[in-house]
Scaffold this active site. Structure first.
Site, short mmCIF file in Angstrom:
data_model
loop_
_atom_site.label_atom_id
_atom_site.label_comp_id
_atom_site.label_asym_id
_atom_site.label_seq_id
_atom_site.Cartn_x
_atom_site.Cartn_y
_atom_site.Cartn_z
N LYS A 116 3.19 -0.97 5.94
CA LYS A 116 2.09 -0.62 5.03
C LYS A 116 0.93 -0.15 5.86
CE LYS A 116 1.53 -1.15 0.50
NZ LYS A 116 2.73 -1.23 -0.37
N1 GLU Z 1 3.52 1.93 -2.12
C1 GLU Z 1 4.74 1.72 -2.83
C2 GLU Z 1 5.15 0.26 -2.80
O1 GLU Z 1 4.35 -0.62 -2.65
C3 GLU Z 1 5.84 2.68 -2.41
C4 GLU Z 1 6.27 2.65 -0.99
C5 GLU Z 1 7.20 3.80 -0.62
O2 GLU Z 1 7.59 4.56 -1.49
O3 GLU Z 1 7.52 3.88 0.57
O4 GLU Z 1 6.29 -0.06 -3.00
#
Ligand code: GLU
Length: 430
Positions: A116
């Site tokens: 993240k």
């Molecule tokens: N931000 C999204 C999540 O928390 C998607 C992450 C992604 O598609 O890599 O799952």
């Protein structure tokens, strides 16, 4: 289990990180077959980078932002996860979100570890040009740890397809050729996947339908309350409305509205997107009454969908909820204390790592298409998503029933088990 010393310094100030660790400890107790050393390794992210991101603002002044990229695990493949722009982002929160991505990818059977990123900023206060310069400079600063086989970003809170297009362009300029597989959630014209934007909300709704089936409820007799009207909340509202399920209350960062007869979602969407609605808020929608924010989550309904941020269902309000199902569109919306209170009730929780996993699942489809330069059509994407969500839902449900676990512990243990197994089989280097 020993407590990694470094955790006290860097991440443990964050209650979100402490919460993710507490969940991992609960799950570890269900998985005695794993060496504590492996669980300890999973308690801390593999790699974290903190960068300062100087940006020339429209005023001509330079402002410096703090940016983070945390890769929780690289064991199962490249790490994968969103990039969040929000004022209170910090390293601990990003590390917790990265850990949850690892479990999410594990549950969905995707060949990724979790990651993240975040930049502490208020995107609502930045011009388009400022956002572009911020994004491009951040990409440059984290360049040494990203790559299509290393770490692949995607949208999250406060970021969107345009943000991904800038990252794609910046990365491609650096390496000298177009590399769409460096990010997912791009515009479709640039190699994005049809249906990626809607995927998280759709996945939430597939899970809700499974839960309602088990509870012998039909959508047209049910009501929903949704906290958050961003990408996840708005698509969830729209899909529920199409199924005849009445959305009776919604909240966004500016306030909350309610209409017990059901909110007309297409009309609300039109109101939100109207150019004169500069903040693009649900507040002021004429066919609903304004309600205090603290009444939103406790509004009686069949399905409560927190689709905004972490720790909103906590020990203060958990006992007051009046819903049958909680479908976690957001990451980490329910604290462990609230979990313990809710475990004594008949509220059915569809945990975040399962409920909102549709987004990263279609991100995976996008990455595969970009690597192969062979694009799928919408039916292919949607039916693959539905199949993958159903499979994961039934695996989690089966584990919960057969081992008498809560849905959250069942889901997390499937995710943790997969990563721990891979770590055990790969062994420890050197
Ligand atoms: N931000 C999204 C999540 O928390 C998607 C992450 C992604 O598609 O890599 O799952």
């Amino acid at each position: 289990m020993s407590t990694p010393v470094a955790a006290h310094n860097l991440f443990e100030n964050s209650e979100v990180f402490r919460m993710a660790c507490e969940q991992l400890r609960t799950v570890a107790a269900e998985l005695p077959e794993f060496d504590v050393g492996i669980i300890d390794r999973l308690m801390l992210p593999k790699r974290s980078l903190v960068v300062s991101v100087p940006v020339r603002m429209d005023s001509g002044k330079t402002q410096v932002f703090l940016g983070y990229r945390v890769q929780h695990s690289l064991t199962s493949g490249a790490s994968k996860g969103g990039l969040r722009y929000a004022p209170n982002v910090d390293i601990g929160e990003v590390a917790a979100l990265a850990m949850w991505m690892s479990w999410k990818c594990g549950i969905m059977g995707l060949p990724y570890g979790g990651a993240k990123g975040g930049i502490a900023c208020d995107p609502a206060k930045l011009s388009l040009g400022e956002k572009e310069r911020l994004t491009r400079r951040f990409t440059e600063e984290v360049l040494s740890i990203i790559g299509p086989r290393v770490d692949v970003m995607a949208p999250d809170m406060g970021t969107d397809e345009q943000t991904m297009a800038w990252i794609y362009d910046t990365y491609s300029m650096k390496i000298g050729y177009a590399c769409p597989e460096i990010v997912t959630g791009k515009p479709v014209e640039l190699g994005g996947c049809i249906g990626r934007r809607e995927a998280t909300g759709r996945g939430v709704v597939y899970c809700i339908l499974e839960a309602l089936k088990e509870l012998n409820l039909t959508p047209d007799t049910c009501t929903a309350v949704v906290q958050g009207y961003g990408n996840v909340g708005s698509v969830t509202c729209d899909e529920l409305h199409k199924l005849g399920l009445k959305v009776i209350a919604i909240g966004d960062r500016y306030g909350s509205i309610r209409n017990t007869h059901g909110i007309n979602i297409p009309a609300l969407q039109k109101y939100v997107l109207a150019p004169e609605n500069e903040r693009h808020t649900i507040v002021g929608y004429p066919k609903a009454e304004a309600i205090p924010d603290d009444e939103l989550l406790t509004t009686p309904c069949t399905v409560l969908i927190p689709a905004a941020t972490e720790r909103v269902i906590n020990k203060e309000n958990a006992g007051k909820l009046q819903c049958r199902v909680i479908a976690e569109g957001a990451n980490g919306p329910t604290t462990p204390e609230a979990d313990r209170i809710l475990a004594e009730t008949d509220v059915f929780i569809i945990p975040d790592v399962l409920c909102n996993a549709g987004g990263v699942t279609v991100s995976y489809f996008e990455w595969v298409q970009d690597l192969q330069q062979f694009m799928w059509d919408e039916d292919q994407v949607n039916s693959a998503l539905r199949k993958q969500m159903h499979k994961a839902y039934s695996k989690v449900r089966h584990k919960a029933l057969s081992r008498k676990l809560t849905m959250r512990t069942a889901a997390l243990s499937l995710g943790v088990e997969k990563v721990a197994n891979e770590k055990a089989k790969r062994g420890l280097f050197p």
